[in-house]
Design a protein around this motif. Structure first.
Motif, PDB file in Angstrom:
ATOM      1  N   VAL A   1      70.250   3.000 -41.669  1.00 10.11           N
ATOM      2  CA  VAL A   1      68.930   3.672 -41.463  1.00 10.11           C
ATOM      3  C   VAL A   1      68.311   3.747 -42.948  1.00 10.11           C
ATOM      4  O   VAL A   1      69.042   3.927 -43.669  1.00 10.11           O
ATOM      5  CB  VAL A   1      68.960   4.882 -40.514  1.00 10.11           C
ATOM      6  N   THR A   2      66.997   3.519 -42.910  1.00 11.22           N
ATOM      7  CA  THR A   2      66.084   3.670 -44.079  1.00 11.22           C
ATOM      8  C   THR A   2      65.339   4.560 -44.189  1.00 11.22           C
ATOM      9  O   THR A   2      64.311   4.640 -43.215  1.00 11.22           O
ATOM     10  CB  THR A   2      65.722   2.391 -44.421  1.00 11.22           C
ATOM     11  N   TRP A   3      65.552   5.588 -44.996  1.00  7.17           N
ATOM     12  CA  TRP A   3      64.747   6.863 -44.888  1.00  7.17           C
ATOM     13  C   TRP A   3      64.037   7.000 -46.328  1.00  7.17           C
ATOM     14  O   TRP A   3      64.153   6.490 -47.413  1.00  7.17           O
ATOM     15  CB  TRP A   3      65.689   8.095 -44.831  1.00  7.17           C
ATOM     16  N   HIS A   4      62.887   7.845 -46.137  1.00  8.65           N
ATOM     17  CA  HIS A   4      62.278   8.232 -47.647  1.00  8.65           C
ATOM     18  C   HIS A   4      63.289   8.937 -48.463  1.00  8.65           C
ATOM     19  O   HIS A   4      63.925   9.849 -47.598  1.00  8.65           O
ATOM     20  CB  HIS A   4      60.898   8.757 -47.275  1.00  8.65           C
ATOM     21  N   GLU A   5      63.183   9.136 -49.743  1.00  6.63           N
ATOM     22  CA  GLU A   5      64.245   9.938 -50.264  1.00  6.63           C
ATOM     23  C   GLU A   5      63.985  11.458 -49.941  1.00  6.63           C
ATOM     24  O   GLU A   5      64.952  12.224 -50.160  1.00  6.63           O
ATOM     25  CB  GLU A   5      64.094   9.653 -51.912  1.00  6.63           C
ATOM     26  N   SER A   6      62.759  11.903 -49.540  1.00  3.77           N
ATOM     27  CA  SER A   6      62.723  13.230 -49.434  1.00  3.77           C
ATOM     28  C   SER A   6      63.317  13.786 -48.013  1.00  3.77           C
ATOM     29  O   SER A   6      63.549  14.915 -47.881  1.00  3.77           O
ATOM     30  CB  SER A   6      61.170  13.403 -49.034  1.00  3.77           C
ATOM     31  N   GLN A   7      63.852  12.587 -47.470  1.00  2.93           N
ATOM     32  CA  GLN A   7      64.571  13.104 -46.073  1.00  2.93           C
ATOM     33  C   GLN A   7      66.184  13.239 -46.330  1.00  2.93           C
ATOM     34  O   GLN A   7      66.926  13.655 -45.400  1.00  2.93           O
ATOM     35  CB  GLN A   7      64.326  12.207 -45.009  1.00  2.93           C
ATOM     36  N   VAL A   8      66.370  12.632 -47.485  1.00  2.00           N
ATOM     37  CA  VAL A   8      67.889  12.727 -47.897  1.00  2.00           C
ATOM     38  C   VAL A   8      68.655  13.814 -48.429  1.00  2.00           C
ATOM     39  O   VAL A   8      68.083  14.064 -49.519  1.00  2.00           O
ATOM     40  CB  VAL A   8      68.097  10.986 -48.499  1.00  2.00           C
ATOM     41  N   TYR A   9      69.762  14.237 -48.082  1.00  2.00           N
ATOM     42  CA  TYR A   9      70.521  15.311 -48.777  1.00  2.00           C
ATOM     43  C   TYR A   9      71.945  14.798 -49.138  1.00  2.00           C
ATOM     44  O   TYR A   9      72.440  14.503 -48.173  1.00  2.00           O
ATOM     45  CB  TYR A   9      70.469  16.515 -47.925  1.00  2.00           C
ATOM     46  N   ARG A  10      72.307  14.976 -50.183  1.00  2.12           N
ATOM     47  CA  ARG A  10      73.559  14.809 -50.565  1.00  2.12           C
ATOM     48  C   ARG A  10      74.694  15.824 -49.740  1.00  2.12           C
ATOM     49  O   ARG A  10      74.451  17.001 -50.203  1.00  2.12           O
ATOM     50  CB  ARG A  10      74.027  14.860 -52.082  1.00  2.12           C
ATOM     51  N   LEU A  11      75.846  15.481 -49.243  1.00  3.94           N
ATOM     52  CA  LEU A  11      76.733  16.524 -48.571  1.00  3.94           C
ATOM     53  C   LEU A  11      77.470  17.001 -49.727  1.00  3.94           C
ATOM     54  O   LEU A  11      78.010  16.575 -50.474  1.00  3.94           O
ATOM     55  CB  LEU A  11      77.325  15.589 -47.590  1.00  3.94           C
ATOM     56  N   PRO A  12      77.704  18.392 -49.468  1.00  3.05           N
ATOM     57  CA  PRO A  12      78.603  19.169 -50.411  1.00  3.05           C
ATOM     58  C   PRO A  12      80.069  18.180 -50.414  1.00  3.05           C
ATOM     59  O   PRO A  12      80.389  17.708 -49.222  1.00  3.05           O
ATOM     60  CB  PRO A  12      79.045  20.503 -49.892  1.00  3.05           C
ATOM     61  N   ASP A  13      80.924  18.415 -51.624  1.00  6.19           N
ATOM     62  CA  ASP A  13      82.200  17.620 -51.389  1.00  6.19           C
ATOM     63  C   ASP A  13      82.965  18.217 -50.426  1.00  6.19           C
ATOM     64  O   ASP A  13      84.065  17.436 -49.825  1.00  6.19           O
ATOM     65  CB  ASP A  13      82.622  18.087 -53.034  1.00  6.19           C
ATOM     66  N   ASP A  14      83.125  19.528 -49.791  1.00  7.00           N
ATOM     67  CA  ASP A  14      83.915  19.900 -48.826  1.00  7.00           C
ATOM     68  C   ASP A  14      83.651  19.814 -47.354  1.00  7.00           C
ATOM     69  O   ASP A  14      83.997  20.197 -46.483  1.00  7.00           O
ATOM     70  CB  ASP A  14      84.337  21.480 -49.024  1.00  7.00           C
ATOM     71  N   VAL A  15      82.660  18.867 -47.352  1.00  6.06           N
ATOM     72  CA  VAL A  15      81.860  18.576 -45.832  1.00  6.06           C
ATOM     73  C   VAL A  15      82.245  17.165 -45.748  1.00  6.06           C
ATOM     74  O   VAL A  15      81.660  16.154 -46.461  1.00  6.06           O
ATOM     75  CB  VAL A  15      80.430  18.846 -45.865  1.00  6.06           C
ATOM     76  N   SER A  16      82.991  16.784 -44.571  1.00  5.93           N
ATOM     77  CA  SER A  16      83.525  15.535 -44.406  1.00  5.93           C
ATOM     78  C   SER A  16      82.200  14.717 -43.887  1.00  5.93           C
ATOM     79  O   SER A  16      81.270  15.345 -43.449  1.00  5.93           O
ATOM     80  CB  SER A  16      84.425  15.406 -43.427  1.00  5.93           C
ATOM     81  N   LEU A  17      82.074  13.425 -43.772  1.00  4.73           N
ATOM     82  CA  LEU A  17      81.150  12.608 -42.954  1.00  4.73           C
ATOM     83  C   LEU A  17      80.867  13.037 -41.627  1.00  4.73           C
ATOM     84  O   LEU A  17      79.689  13.225 -41.007  1.00  4.73           O
ATOM     85  CB  LEU A  17      81.374  11.084 -43.172  1.00  4.73           C
TER      86      LEU A  17
END
Ligand SMILES: [Zn+2]
Ligand SMILES: [Zn+2]
Length: 354
Positions: free
Chosen positions: A130-146
């Protein structure tokens, strides 16, 4: 690019196979990567309670209609200017399927949910990418699995519901509906200081699940007298906050009667277009001064959803996982109600870079 889509309009619950709605895997072109865009290789995409409404044609009837807005994945490619959030190729991410433009009048007035361009980037995420605008995207914390990360979006809805309750310390809270949003709202409201938390739910497994995650009381609305039990729990006053997460027209009917004077009632689901709620203006609004409100989408909630996600126990919401090509079976499982949540694995991505 393989994408899960509604291929025939109709109710997924229709017992007649000739008129039943259908879900299939279709080939859609990959979306173009604009300079501020992020291409995500999707790991998991969860089926939402709203998806069957799409199959019924709620947002249009031109098939195929691509599905999927609760997803996690890994950044595959960045547009040349998509660097404001510090995203990098390989980052594990989740996000908001809607882009709020920031430019239109509602956005400028702090009401992003009414953004006039809200659909511009609403793209099917139950797909290979999926292709999103960068404002929609959040990096997951290390302790949160995909796998857990694909629940960021429904978590944002629970956060938004919590915002709209305007809960005060000591309020008694009832949640109607123990599906995923109800279960997430339960944990969020617990975190939010609810010390008297009641789950109203007809399915025994879901009541038990609510118990395991902090419900102090449960009501079985089918086999118990809802008004009487609510009266026992609240000393006859009713609940200060009532949340509907069921979307059921039968379930919402009685909620105004178990709301206390001055209560806030949040309708946190989607409802049939033609359903009208019986409302007694004298009793419910004049004498009881109820505040009734709803939740359309969840603006301003994602950073906080990301903050609480590591603290939520969602293991029971991620137990049923299907492969992309088995999407039709996954939706059949969703409709069966055997699991509160069904997840589709769109790519088998190793969880590296933890
Ligand atoms: Zn959803
Ligand atoms: Zn806007």
């Amino acid at each position: 690019m393989r994408t899960v889509a509604v291929t025939k309009i109709g109710s997924l619950r229709d017992p007649d196979e000739s008129t039943r709605g259908r879900i299939g895997v279709v080939d859609f072109p990959e979306q173009p990567l604009g300079p501020e865009d992020v291409r995500i290789r999707v790991a998991y995409s969860a089926i939402c309670g709203s998806d069957p409404h799409l199959a019924e044609g709620f947002f249009g009837t031109d098939v195929p209609i691509g599905l999927g807005h609760e997803l996690s994945g890994v950044v595959e490619e960045l547009g040349e200017r998509a660097h404001r959030n510090g995203l990098r190729v390989g980052d594990r991410v989740a996000g908001n399927f809607l882009r709020f433009c920031g430019t239109c009048r509602p956005c400028q007035e702090g009401r992003q949910q009414f953004c006039e361009h809200i659909q511009d980037y609403n793209r099917p995420g139950m797909a290979e990418t999926v292709t999103w605008h960068e404002s929609q995207v959040y990096r997951l914390p290390d302790d949160v699995s995909l796998l857990k990360g694909c629940l960021l979006e429904p978590t944002s809805v629970a956060v938004r519901i919590a915002d709209k309750t305007r809960i005060r310390v000591g309020d008694r809270v009832a949640i109607c509906g123990g599906g995923p949003i109800g279960q997430l709202a339960l944990q969020v409201m617990k975190m939010h200081g609810a010390t008297s938390l009641t789950m109203i739910e007809p399915i025994a497994d879901r009541r038990a699940m609510a118990r395991r995650h902090g419900a102090d009381y449960i009501i079985d609305p089918v086999n118990e007298d809802q008004d009487a039990v609510a009266g026992e729990i609240t000393g006859g006053r009713g609940f200060d906050v009532v949340i509907d997460a069921s979307g059921s027209t039968r379930a919402v009917r009685g909620l105004l009667d178990i709301a206390a004077k001055g209560a806030t009632v949040v309708y946190g689901a989607m409802y049939p277009e033609d359903y009208e709620l019986p409302l007694n203006l004298s009793n419910h609004l004049y004498l009881k001064e109820l505040t009734l409100t709803g939740v359309f989408v969840s603006p301003y909630a994602f950073p906080r959803a990301l903050q609480i996600l590591p603290h939520l126990d969602v293991e029971e919401l991620t137990r049923s996982v299907f492969e992309l090509e088995d999407a039709a079976d996954a939706f059949a499982m969703h409709v069966s109600g055997r699991y509160p949540k069904v997840v589709i694995r769109c790519n088998d991505l190793e969880e590296v870079r933890r």
